[in-house]
Design a protein around this motif. Structure first.
Motif, mmCIF file in Angstrom:
data_model
loop_
_atom_site.group_PDB
_atom_site.id
_atom_site.type_symbol
_atom_site.label_atom_id
_atom_site.label_comp_id
_atom_site.label_asym_id
_atom_site.label_seq_id
_atom_site.Cartn_x
_atom_site.Cartn_y
_atom_site.Cartn_z
ATOM 1 N N ASN A 1 0.817 -1.217 0.000
ATOM 2 C CA ASN A 1 0.000 0.000 0.000
ATOM 3 C C ASN A 1 0.848 1.264 0.000
ATOM 4 N N SER A 2 2.164 1.126 -0.054
ATOM 5 C CA SER A 2 3.051 2.288 -0.065
ATOM 6 C C SER A 2 2.963 3.001 -1.407
ATOM 7 N N PRO A 3 3.348 4.279 -1.433
ATOM 8 C CA PRO A 3 3.374 4.990 -2.716
ATOM 9 C C PRO A 3 4.357 4.318 -3.678
ATOM 10 N N LEU A 4 4.088 4.450 -4.968
ATOM 11 C CA LEU A 4 4.980 3.875 -5.969
ATOM 12 C C LEU A 4 6.334 4.579 -5.905
ATOM 13 N N LYS A 5 7.408 3.809 -6.086
ATOM 14 C CA LYS A 5 8.756 4.377 -6.092
ATOM 15 C C LYS A 5 9.271 4.359 -7.521
ATOM 16 N N GLN A 6 9.546 5.535 -8.076
ATOM 17 C CA GLN A 6 10.045 5.593 -9.448
ATOM 18 C C GLN A 6 11.471 5.067 -9.495
ATOM 19 N N ILE A 7 11.751 4.257 -10.532
ATOM 20 C CA ILE A 7 13.075 3.683 -10.752
ATOM 21 C C ILE A 7 13.638 4.300 -12.025
ATOM 22 N N GLY A 8 14.753 4.996 -11.919
ATOM 23 C CA GLY A 8 15.386 5.601 -13.081
ATOM 24 C C GLY A 8 16.066 4.565 -13.958
ATOM 25 N N ASP A 9 16.279 4.898 -15.221
ATOM 26 C CA ASP A 9 16.906 3.963 -16.158
ATOM 27 C C ASP A 9 18.290 3.522 -15.697
ATOM 28 N N CYS A 10 19.045 4.413 -15.048
ATOM 29 C CA CYS A 10 20.413 4.090 -14.611
ATOM 30 C C CYS A 10 20.474 3.599 -13.170
ATOM 31 N N GLU A 11 19.342 3.573 -12.493
ATOM 32 C CA GLU A 11 19.297 3.153 -11.088
ATOM 33 C C GLU A 11 19.345 1.635 -10.993
ATOM 34 N N THR A 12 20.227 1.122 -10.147
ATOM 35 C CA THR A 12 20.363 -0.325 -9.962
ATOM 36 C C THR A 12 19.430 -0.790 -8.849
ATOM 37 N N VAL A 13 18.732 -1.887 -9.128
ATOM 38 C CA VAL A 13 17.765 -2.452 -8.187
ATOM 39 C C VAL A 13 18.233 -3.852 -7.798
ATOM 40 N N ASN A 14 18.173 -4.166 -6.505
ATOM 41 C CA ASN A 14 18.408 -5.534 -6.041
ATOM 42 C C ASN A 14 17.100 -6.291 -6.216
ATOM 43 N N LEU A 15 17.102 -7.284 -7.096
ATOM 44 C CA LEU A 15 15.887 -8.026 -7.411
ATOM 45 C C LEU A 15 15.649 -9.150 -6.416
ATOM 46 N N HIS A 16 14.386 -9.415 -6.138
ATOM 47 C CA HIS A 16 14.017 -10.553 -5.296
ATOM 48 C C HIS A 16 12.696 -11.125 -5.788
ATOM 49 N N GLU A 17 12.466 -12.374 -5.438
ATOM 50 C CA GLU A 17 11.254 -13.075 -5.867
ATOM 51 C C GLU A 17 10.002 -12.288 -5.494
ATOM 52 N N LYS A 18 9.035 -12.321 -6.390
ATOM 53 C CA LYS A 18 7.708 -11.725 -6.198
ATOM 54 C C LYS A 18 7.719 -10.201 -6.120
ATOM 55 N N GLN A 19 8.838 -9.582 -6.474
ATOM 56 C CA GLN A 19 8.902 -8.121 -6.528
ATOM 57 C C GLN A 19 8.012 -7.640 -7.673
ATOM 58 N N LYS A 20 7.368 -6.488 -7.491
ATOM 59 C CA LYS A 20 6.419 -6.001 -8.492
ATOM 60 C C LYS A 20 6.839 -4.637 -9.020
ATOM 61 N N PHE A 21 6.686 -4.492 -10.337
ATOM 62 C CA PHE A 21 6.981 -3.237 -11.000
ATOM 63 C C PHE A 21 5.808 -2.865 -11.897
ATOM 64 N N ARG A 22 5.668 -1.571 -12.125
ATOM 65 C CA ARG A 22 4.664 -1.073 -13.059
ATOM 66 C C ARG A 22 5.379 -0.111 -14.015
ATOM 67 N N ALA A 23 5.136 -0.284 -15.297
ATOM 68 C CA ALA A 23 5.710 0.604 -16.298
ATOM 69 C C ALA A 23 4.565 1.311 -17.016
ATOM 70 N N THR A 24 4.658 2.639 -17.079
ATOM 71 C CA THR A 24 3.602 3.416 -17.715
ATOM 72 C C THR A 24 4.188 4.326 -18.777
ATOM 73 N N ALA A 25 3.373 4.644 -19.759
ATOM 74 C CA ALA A 25 3.795 5.552 -20.813
ATOM 75 C C ALA A 25 4.163 6.895 -20.192
ATOM 76 N N PRO A 26 5.155 7.585 -20.754
ATOM 77 C CA PRO A 26 5.622 8.834 -20.143
ATOM 78 C C PRO A 26 4.533 9.896 -20.014
ATOM 79 N N ASP A 27 3.511 9.857 -20.849
ATOM 80 C CA ASP A 27 2.455 10.871 -20.773
ATOM 81 C C ASP A 27 1.248 10.413 -19.968
ATOM 82 N N ASP A 28 1.323 9.215 -19.364
ATOM 83 C CA ASP A 28 0.228 8.678 -18.562
ATOM 84 C C ASP A 28 0.346 9.201 -17.149
ATOM 85 N N ASN A 29 -0.675 9.865 -16.642
ATOM 86 C CA ASN A 29 -0.623 10.459 -15.307
ATOM 87 C C ASN A 29 -1.248 9.575 -14.224
ATOM 88 N N SER A 30 -1.427 8.272 -14.495
ATOM 89 C CA SER A 30 -2.072 7.416 -13.488
ATOM 90 C C SER A 30 -1.098 6.909 -12.459
#
Length: 92
Positions: free
Chosen positions: A63-92
């Motif tokens: 239920n936390s706010p979405l955390k934006q991930i930059g293209d150059c930002e490194t993420v430590n991946l783990h099982e069942k992690q969830k991401f959402r990708a939206t079009a740059p002009d989508d304000n949802s």
């Protein structure tokens, strides 16, 4: 120092550990524990997720706010992690 590719590791009988995350509710499998935002999007695209490289990537954490991930930002991946990708002009 010898460097072996992922394909070589498979040929030698080693089973690299895979990590499955979701991008836009679709499973995406990685062979590495770390990936940049761009690599997450590129891997998702290669595995059939209907997004583009210029989409904005967010990490979804309960239920936390979405955390934006930059293209150059490194993420430590783990099982069942969830991401959402939206079009740059989508304000949802």
């Amino acid at each position: 120092m010898q460097i072996e590719s992922k394909q070589d590791a498979g040929l030698l009988g080693k089973n690299p550990k895979t990590i499955t995350v979701t991008v836009n509710e679709r499973p995406v499998t990685f062979l590495e524990q770390k990936a940049t935002g761009l690599e997450i999007k590129q891997t998702a695209i290669k595995q059939g997720v209907a997004i583009q490289e210029d989409f904005v990537l967010f990490e979804v954490k309960g239920n936390s706010p979405l955390k934006q991930i930059g293209d150059c930002e490194t993420v430590n991946l783990h099982e069942k992690q969830k991401f959402r990708a939206t079009a740059p002009d989508d304000n949802s």
